[in-house]
Design an enzyme around this catalytic site. Structure first.
Site, PDB file in Angstrom:
ATOM      1  N   ASP A 133       6.281   1.360   6.622  1.00 46.45           N
ATOM      2  CA  ASP A 133       4.635   1.130   6.597  1.00 46.45           C
ATOM      3  C   ASP A 133       4.060   1.589   5.584  1.00 46.45           C
ATOM      4  O   ASP A 133       3.836   2.799   6.024  1.00 46.45           O
ATOM      5  CB  ASP A 133       3.878   1.448   7.696  1.00 46.45           C
ATOM      6  CG  ASP A 133       2.647   0.309   7.913  1.00 46.45           C
ATOM      7  OD1 ASP A 133       2.459   0.137   6.470  1.00 46.45           O
ATOM      8  OD2 ASP A 133       1.478   0.752   8.528  1.00 46.45           O
TER       9      ASP A 133
ATOM     10  N   HIS B 259       3.278   2.539  12.495  1.00 43.25           N
ATOM     11  CA  HIS B 259       2.695   4.448  12.718  1.00 43.25           C
ATOM     12  C   HIS B 259       3.277   5.512  13.859  1.00 43.25           C
ATOM     13  O   HIS B 259       1.982   5.968  14.642  1.00 43.25           O
ATOM     14  CB  HIS B 259       1.232   3.513  13.410  1.00 43.25           C
ATOM     15  CG  HIS B 259       0.830   2.369  12.255  1.00 43.25           C
ATOM     16  ND1 HIS B 259      -0.732   1.859  12.848  1.00 43.25           N
ATOM     17  CD2 HIS B 259       0.963   1.977  11.522  1.00 43.25           C
ATOM     18  CE1 HIS B 259      -1.188   1.449  11.963  1.00 43.25           C
ATOM     19  NE2 HIS B 259      -0.204   0.857  10.593  1.00 43.25           N
TER      20      HIS B 259
ATOM     21  N   ASP C 270       3.200  -6.019   2.971  1.00 40.69           N
ATOM     22  CA  ASP C 270       3.216  -4.865   4.596  1.00 40.69           C
ATOM     23  C   ASP C 270       3.512  -5.244   5.834  1.00 40.69           C
ATOM     24  O   ASP C 270       3.001  -5.147   6.738  1.00 40.69           O
ATOM     25  CB  ASP C 270       1.475  -4.682   3.918  1.00 40.69           C
ATOM     26  CG  ASP C 270       0.979  -3.248   5.081  1.00 40.69           C
ATOM     27  OD1 ASP C 270       1.431  -2.962   5.766  1.00 40.69           O
ATOM     28  OD2 ASP C 270      -0.172  -3.705   5.424  1.00 40.69           O
TER      29      ASP C 270
ATOM     30  N   HIS D  10       1.112  -0.718   0.012  1.00 39.71           N
ATOM     31  CA  HIS D  10      -0.463   0.129   0.107  1.00 39.71           C
ATOM     32  C   HIS D  10       1.141   0.996  -0.485  1.00 39.71           C
ATOM     33  O   HIS D  10       2.026   1.141   0.822  1.00 39.71           O
ATOM     34  CB  HIS D  10      -0.957  -0.316   0.884  1.00 39.71           C
ATOM     35  CG  HIS D  10      -0.936   0.082   2.353  1.00 39.71           C
ATOM     36  ND1 HIS D  10      -0.501   1.014   3.320  1.00 39.71           N
ATOM     37  CD2 HIS D  10       0.113  -0.489   3.161  1.00 39.71           C
ATOM     38  CE1 HIS D  10       0.215   1.441   4.328  1.00 39.71           C
ATOM     39  NE2 HIS D  10      -0.115  -0.798   4.961  1.00 39.71           N
TER      40      HIS D  10
ATOM     41  N   GLU E  64      -5.351   1.636   2.458  1.00 34.61           N
ATOM     42  CA  GLU E  64      -5.091   0.667   3.946  1.00 34.61           C
ATOM     43  C   GLU E  64      -5.663   0.848   4.882  1.00 34.61           C
ATOM     44  O   GLU E  64      -5.727   0.305   5.552  1.00 34.61           O
ATOM     45  CB  GLU E  64      -3.991   0.081   3.336  1.00 34.61           C
ATOM     46  CG  GLU E  64      -3.572  -1.538   4.178  1.00 34.61           C
ATOM     47  CD  GLU E  64      -2.989  -1.765   5.085  1.00 34.61           C
ATOM     48  OE1 GLU E  64      -3.352  -2.074   6.509  1.00 34.61           O
ATOM     49  OE2 GLU E  64      -2.352  -0.096   6.305  1.00 34.61           O
ATOM     50  N   GLU E  65      -4.752   2.073   5.825  1.00 24.40           N
ATOM     51  CA  GLU E  65      -4.901   2.572   6.761  1.00 24.40           C
ATOM     52  C   GLU E  65      -6.271   3.047   7.898  1.00 24.40           C
ATOM     53  O   GLU E  65      -6.099   2.476   8.303  1.00 24.40           O
ATOM     54  CB  GLU E  65      -3.956   3.474   7.422  1.00 24.40           C
ATOM     55  CG  GLU E  65      -2.191   3.478   6.879  1.00 24.40           C
ATOM     56  CD  GLU E  65      -1.772   2.109   7.811  1.00 24.40           C
ATOM     57  OE1 GLU E  65      -2.630   1.178   8.483  1.00 24.40           O
ATOM     58  OE2 GLU E  65      -0.476   2.274   7.227  1.00 24.40           O
TER      59      GLU E  65
HETATM   60 ZN    ZN Z   1      -0.328   0.662   9.005  1.00 25.30          ZN
HETATM   61 ZN    ZN Z   2       0.857  -1.571   6.383  1.00 21.15          ZN
END
Ligand code: ZN
Ligand code: ZN
Length: 471
Positions: free
Chosen positions: A294, A427, A355, A282, A328-329
């Site tokens: 990420d 994150h 991912d 993603h 995606e998140e």
């Molecule tokens: Zn993520």
């Molecule tokens: Zn991810």
């Protein structure tokens, strides 16, 4: 031999490893096994994907879905795929509710004044503009919040301080995710006016880990944020000594009429073009860092692998489709893709998503029903020199964006990366390009290119094998 080769690459350092020379040549006479080995070895020194994630994180940075930055990222991905000679390159938009962070301030007001580090959860509603200021109730375990009686949190802020253990495969994240996803609604059901939880992270830094939350229908939506791990520990100690009050100000906003973009390209199959192997990652990210591990790293891995396969003449037998998902998140892009491509789904013979960071692959899980096939034996033998073993249970998931495809009958393959420190950074504002080790990223790309190539060449009907396996 390969080990010596890899040690050499390591020792030779960045300058030699980054030299961009054409490293890969496969002749039409090669067997699939030999070509897979050549692709694998070429990926160890190729830097196509690494360069892409460097450009992505440096020139664009964060890519929260719905921001102008995410649109620019989709244009960069599109132009990169076109320049690399992919077929059928395009961007497709889909509707999302764009959520944007606002101010986020938290402080203990009694018994002593202390600032707290928090990050508003994705999808959270705002506090009143002046914030809320009230007593907290601390739960050492999420199960204790669930056991609390209705009304027992009236007018309070619920705080869950449960820790997430550090494990290599990241499975503790799945075990803890309800704390973030469901915690706000569960606290609201019991009367809480706001919700805080210890970040789903394994670090000890004063950085909070963001992530999406999901409100339950019919339950009052209360503002919610993650505390950094040391701040959650601090609150637990303070609460053990007596009453604690917190002031919380969160001012996020939402736009229900936004859109994001998914980008894809293909390497058209030379013999069975209607059979598609889909690999994805993603392109969107959270907004605190620059989305390097990420999922810039996942994008780098699938782009790097696909780019090597695109150079094969003739093309591999089946069609390779690379899909860079655009939201995606907040969980929009997977369902949107499955809906928009409902007619394609019967043609997708196998799918996989990268991912889980930038570290090396250490094991892989086969598509259901593929155990004891020539495809799998060749793949296991090709990956063994990279230090990768076959886990003897079928893959049941390989990433959130392709989960809807899997639910619709597409078999998946999973290449598992070492995630022992993934949730130190995941994150947070620390998710930046410097965290990516080019050699580890190259090893992961080498594993992917071999797996994808062998799947493109295989005579195995993955869908039939998976169906037979189920029955
Ligand atoms: Zn993520
Ligand atoms: Zn991810």
């Amino acid at each position: 031999m390969l080990r010596t080769f890899m040690t050499f690459i390591w020792a030779a350092g960045l300058s030699a490893a980054l030299a961009s020379v054409p490293m890969f040549e496969a002749s039409a006479q090669d067997s699939d096994t030999v070509t897979a080995q050549k692709l694998r070895d070429a990926a160890l020194t190729d830097r196509f994907g690494y360069r892409f994630v460097e450009t992505l994180t440096t020139t664009i940075g964060q890519r929260l879905a719905g921001t102008e930055a995410m649109t620019r990222a989709s244009l960069l991905a599109e132009s990169t795929l076109l320049a690399a000679g992919f077929d059928n390159v395009h961007r497709e938009s889909f509707p999302i509710t764009a959520w944007m962070r606002g101010r986020e301030e938290a402080e203990v007001t009694a018994p002593s004044s202390q600032r707290l580090v928090v990050a508003t959860l994705g999808g959270s509603v705002a506090t009143p503009p002046g914030g809320v200021e009230t007593e907290i109730v601390v739960f050492a375990r999420y199960s204790q919040l669930l056991a609390a009686a209705p009304g027992s949190l009236d007018g309070k802020i619920a705080v869950v301080t449960e820790a997430m253990p550090r494990v290599m495969d990241g499975s503790s994240y799945g075990a803890a995710i309800s704390i973030r996803r469901s915690g706000p609604s569960e606290a609201a059901k019991r009367g809480a006016i706001a919700y805080l939880h210890r970040s789903l992270g394994t670090d000890d830094h004063r950085l909070a880990h963001v992530g999406a939350t999901n409100y339950l229908e019919g339950v009052k939506r209360i503002p919610a944020a993650a505390l950094s791990v040391p701040d959650a520990q601090q609150l637990a100690r303070m609460a053990a000594l007596g009453k604690v009050r917190i002031r919380l100000v969160l001012t996020p906003t939402s736009d229900e009429h936004a859109q994001s973009w998914t980008v894809s390209g293909e390497v058209r199959g030379s013999e069975r073009p209607d059979e598609i192997v889909l690999i994805g990652a993603h392109l969107d990210s959270w907004d605190l860092g620059t989305g390097a591990i990420d999922d810039g790293a996942g994008v780098a891995i699938v782009l790097g692998a696909a780019n090597l396969i695109a150079q094969l003449k003739p093309h591999a037998k089946r069609t390779l489709r690379v899909v860079l998902f655009g939201a995606e998140e907040m969980n929009y892009s997977g369902p949107a893709y499955a809906k928009m491509h409902a007619d394609d789904i019967p043609h997708i013979v196998l799918a996989g998503e990268a991912d889980f960071g930038a570290r090396r692959v250490y094991t892989f899980l086969a598509p259901a029903g593929a155990m004891n096939t020539p495809f799998l034996q060749t793949l296991a033998d090709t990956l063994n020199p990279l230090g990768i073993f076959l886990t003897r249970q079928p893959a049941t998931n390989s990433g959130d964006d392709i989960a809807p495809l899997h639910d619709a009958g597409v078999p998946v393959i999973a290449l598992r990366q070492n995630g022992i420190d993934y949730f130190d950074i995941h994150h947070t504002a620390d998710d930046t390009f410097d965290k990516i080790d080019p050699q580890e990223l190259a090893q992961a790309t080498a594993a992917w290119v071999a797996a994808v190539y062998l799947a493109l060449q295989s005579e195995l009907d993955f869908r039939k094998a998976a169906k037979d396996f189920k029955n």
